[in-house]
Motif scaffolding. Structure first.
Motif, PDB file in Angstrom:
ATOM      1  N   THR A 157       0.839  -1.194   0.000  1.00  0.00           N
ATOM      2  CA  THR A 157       0.000   0.000   0.000  1.00  0.00           C
ATOM      3  C   THR A 157       0.874   1.245   0.000  1.00  0.00           C
ATOM      4  O   THR A 157       1.837   1.334   0.766  1.00  0.00           O
ATOM      5  CB  THR A 157      -0.926   0.024   1.228  1.00  0.00           C
ATOM      6  OG1 THR A 157      -1.758  -1.139   1.205  1.00  0.00           O
ATOM      7  CG2 THR A 157      -1.799   1.263   1.238  1.00  0.00           C
ATOM      8  N   ALA A 158       0.506   2.196  -0.866  1.00  0.00           N
ATOM      9  CA  ALA A 158       1.169   3.498  -0.888  1.00  0.00           C
ATOM     10  C   ALA A 158       0.168   4.549  -0.426  1.00  0.00           C
ATOM     11  O   ALA A 158      -0.963   4.589  -0.913  1.00  0.00           O
ATOM     12  CB  ALA A 158       1.681   3.823  -2.277  1.00  0.00           C
ATOM     13  N   ILE A 159       0.568   5.405   0.505  1.00  0.00           N
ATOM     14  CA  ILE A 159      -0.302   6.450   1.046  1.00  0.00           C
ATOM     15  C   ILE A 159       0.435   7.782   0.972  1.00  0.00           C
ATOM     16  O   ILE A 159       1.593   7.886   1.404  1.00  0.00           O
ATOM     17  CB  ILE A 159      -0.708   6.155   2.506  1.00  0.00           C
ATOM     18  CG1 ILE A 159      -1.345   4.768   2.640  1.00  0.00           C
ATOM     19  CG2 ILE A 159      -1.672   7.225   3.018  1.00  0.00           C
ATOM     20  CD1 ILE A 159      -1.634   4.364   4.070  1.00  0.00           C
ATOM     21  N   LEU A 160      -0.259   8.797   0.453  1.00  0.00           N
ATOM     22  CA  LEU A 160       0.313  10.140   0.362  1.00  0.00           C
ATOM     23  C   LEU A 160      -0.357  11.026   1.407  1.00  0.00           C
ATOM     24  O   LEU A 160      -1.583  11.057   1.512  1.00  0.00           O
ATOM     25  CB  LEU A 160       0.101  10.720  -1.033  1.00  0.00           C
ATOM     26  CG  LEU A 160       0.768  12.068  -1.316  1.00  0.00           C
ATOM     27  CD1 LEU A 160       2.284  11.924  -1.363  1.00  0.00           C
ATOM     28  CD2 LEU A 160       0.254  12.653  -2.635  1.00  0.00           C
ATOM     29  N   TYR A 161       0.476  11.757   2.165  1.00  0.00           N
ATOM     30  CA  TYR A 161      -0.020  12.657   3.190  1.00  0.00           C
ATOM     31  C   TYR A 161       0.396  14.086   2.882  1.00  0.00           C
ATOM     32  O   TYR A 161       1.539  14.343   2.496  1.00  0.00           O
ATOM     33  CB  TYR A 161       0.547  12.287   4.569  1.00  0.00           C
ATOM     34  CG  TYR A 161       0.132  10.934   5.089  1.00  0.00           C
ATOM     35  CD1 TYR A 161      -1.011  10.784   5.866  1.00  0.00           C
ATOM     36  CD2 TYR A 161       0.912   9.801   4.835  1.00  0.00           C
ATOM     37  CE1 TYR A 161      -1.378   9.543   6.365  1.00  0.00           C
ATOM     38  CE2 TYR A 161       0.547   8.558   5.328  1.00  0.00           C
ATOM     39  CZ  TYR A 161      -0.599   8.434   6.092  1.00  0.00           C
ATOM     40  OH  TYR A 161      -0.962   7.209   6.581  1.00  0.00           O
ATOM     41  N   PHE A 162      -0.565  15.025   3.046  1.00  0.00           N
ATOM     42  CA  PHE A 162      -0.239  16.446   3.122  1.00  0.00           C
ATOM     43  C   PHE A 162      -0.305  16.807   4.593  1.00  0.00           C
ATOM     44  O   PHE A 162      -1.397  16.871   5.175  1.00  0.00           O
ATOM     45  CB  PHE A 162      -1.235  17.300   2.331  1.00  0.00           C
ATOM     46  CG  PHE A 162      -1.101  17.208   0.831  1.00  0.00           C
ATOM     47  CD1 PHE A 162      -0.066  16.498   0.234  1.00  0.00           C
ATOM     48  CD2 PHE A 162      -2.004  17.853   0.007  1.00  0.00           C
ATOM     49  CE1 PHE A 162       0.057  16.411  -1.147  1.00  0.00           C
ATOM     50  CE2 PHE A 162      -1.888  17.790  -1.374  1.00  0.00           C
ATOM     51  CZ  PHE A 162      -0.860  17.068  -1.952  1.00  0.00           C
ATOM     52  N   GLY A 163       0.841  17.006   5.212  1.00  0.00           N
ATOM     53  CA  GLY A 163       0.862  17.151   6.661  1.00  0.00           C
ATOM     54  C   GLY A 163       0.469  15.823   7.282  1.00  0.00           C
ATOM     55  O   GLY A 163       1.053  14.782   6.972  1.00  0.00           O
TER      56      GLY A 163
END
Length: 445
Positions: free
Chosen positions: A68-74
């Motif tokens: 799983t790849a997860i992108l976070y802004f802050g």
């Protein structure tokens, strides 16, 4: 049964409950294996709106499950993708970087999570600088042509000047694709919010106050755009709902002068605006009102507010009374018929002393030979005036009771009579005696 047998039975029951309880306990699987990932930092020159590719080599001595790849802004998760990893080896995928309005350039976090079938996991994170793409140009797309919009020198701002074919220029905007991670971003008009939004191609209602050569400008970060038709009420700019309607919630004072810019030849509703020789004044009691300017009809619709919400009739007789039904409409009952359509309900003008009025002209804003509308406590179905709560003092208009030719509360014209074409009639509902003892007065002017 003797005491020994009772004690033995109770002991057996308790043991059986204990064994049953133990058998229902969830036993978590023993985590085994050693999942590993090999990822090179492939995340340079990333822009908002990109589809970011990645390649990951995974390995374990027990079967793997997912990557799983997860992108976070802050700390906010903004994008996620999952790949099924059936066996060791290299896997490729991609994750979308949101575009969004007013998001500043910054560093996002991209996290990879590898899990095997025993739920043992490995994680790896990367800092990913994300910026708004410096497009070499944008494209303004109309029904008949496309125009390149070039940078103005201001951050994220683009413009095009041309002798456009009309002062009205419905168009949407799109970006070029700047690299192999990029995608085409569309900007169109969101009618629900009354502004430019990303991801749609509904035409933006650009409009210039003058013809000839003019400029269209757009900012890819703030979504600010121009030009638009401007309507100004008492010095305050009205908000565009769509290309045909502008709206403003404003405090108005009874008797104050009204100034209005941007709409010529508009129809002045006599219930709300009194026209003098050199000025126009506000008729109803002082309060907060929602004014909507409709350009095709040249019509200013005025509705009473309580706070930021449309007013409703209160138990003490203050608030608002609304009209829903047939054979009435402003500025013309044929061009803008109310009907049994609550969103089109007319707000009666609150003129003071718990009285509400609507002014109509026979053959123009009301039918002369038949009417069939009624008064409501709100701009919707719900509280309404019936024959038990409303009586008529008119010798032309009656209140229906369900057996006299009109449904309960609906107004009708007395048999053998009509309204006169061109004549003005003022319908007043007086609730000073209580909202269950309302009186209808109809005056011919």
């Amino acid at each position: 049964m003797n005491m020994k047998k009772i004690k033995y039975w109770m002991f057996a029951f308790i043991v059986s409950l204990t064994l049953a309880s133990c058998s229902n306990e969830v036993v978590e699987p023993q985590q085994e294996g050693n999942p590993t990932m090999q990822i090179e930092n492939q995340f340079a020159d990333v822009h908002f709106g990109d589809v970011l590719p990645f390649e990951v080599t995974v390995n374990d001595n027990v079967p793997l499950s997912t990557l799983t790849a997860i992108l976070y802004f802050g700390e906010e998760e903004v994008s996620k993708t999952t790949i099924r990893t059936k066996e060791n080896g290299q896997y490729a995928g991609s994750i979308e970087v949101p575009y969004g309005k007013n998001i500043p350039d910054g560093t996002a976090t991209l996290e990879f999570i590898l899990v095997n079938t025993t739920m043992k996991k490995a994680t790896q994170t990367f800092d990913v600088p994300v910026t708004r793409a410096p497009y070499p140009y944008l494209i303004l797309v109309t029904a008949d042509a496309s125009y390149p919009m070039l940078p103005t020198g201001q951050p994220n701002e683009y413009t095009v000047s041309s002798a456009f074919p009309s002062t009205e220029l419905p168009a949407y905007i799109k970006t070029p694709i700047v690299d192999d991670k990029g995608r085409e971003i569309l900007f169109g008009w969101n009618e629900g919010e009354g502004g430019v939004a990303e991801g749609i191609s509904t035409d933006i209602p650009f409009a210039s106050p003058s013809g000839g050569t003019y400029s269209v400008t757009f900012n890819t970060r703030t979504f600010d755009a121009s030009p638009f038709f401007e309507v100004v009420l008492n010095g305050q700019k009205m908000n565009m709902l769509d290309k045909d309607n502008y709206q403003l919630d404003i405090d108005l004072v009874q008797g104050e002068e009204i100034t209005f810019e941007g709409l010529t030849g508009w129809w002045a509703d006599p219930d709300f605006f009194a026209e003098g020789e050199d000025k126009m004044t506000f008729v109803p009691i002082s309060g907060k009102y929602r004014v909507t300017a409709n350009l095709p009809l040249n019509y200013l619709k005025v509705e009473a507010l309580i706070g930021s919400n449309l007013a409703t009739l209160q138990p003490d007789g203050t608030g608002a009374i609304w009209i829903i039904g047939d054979n009435i409409g402003k500025p013309s009952y044929t061009a803008n018929h109310v009907g049994w359509n609550p969103p089109k309900a007319l707000c009666m003008a609150p003129v003071g002393d718990k009285k509400y009025q609507v002014t109509v002209v026979g053959g123009e804003t009301v039918s002369v030979d038949a009417i069939n509308f009624k008064f409501f406590h709100q701009k919707d179905w719900g509280g309404e005036f019936g024959s038990q709560s409303l009586t008529s003092e008119s010798d032309i208009v009656f209140v229906g009771n369900g057996t006299n030719g009109r449904d309960n509360g609906n107004l009708g014209i007395i048999e053998g009579k009509t309204l006169t074409a061109g004549k003005t009639y003022v319908f007043t509902v007086d609730v000073s005696g209580g909202i269950n003892n309302a009186v209808l007065i109809v005056e011919e002017k």
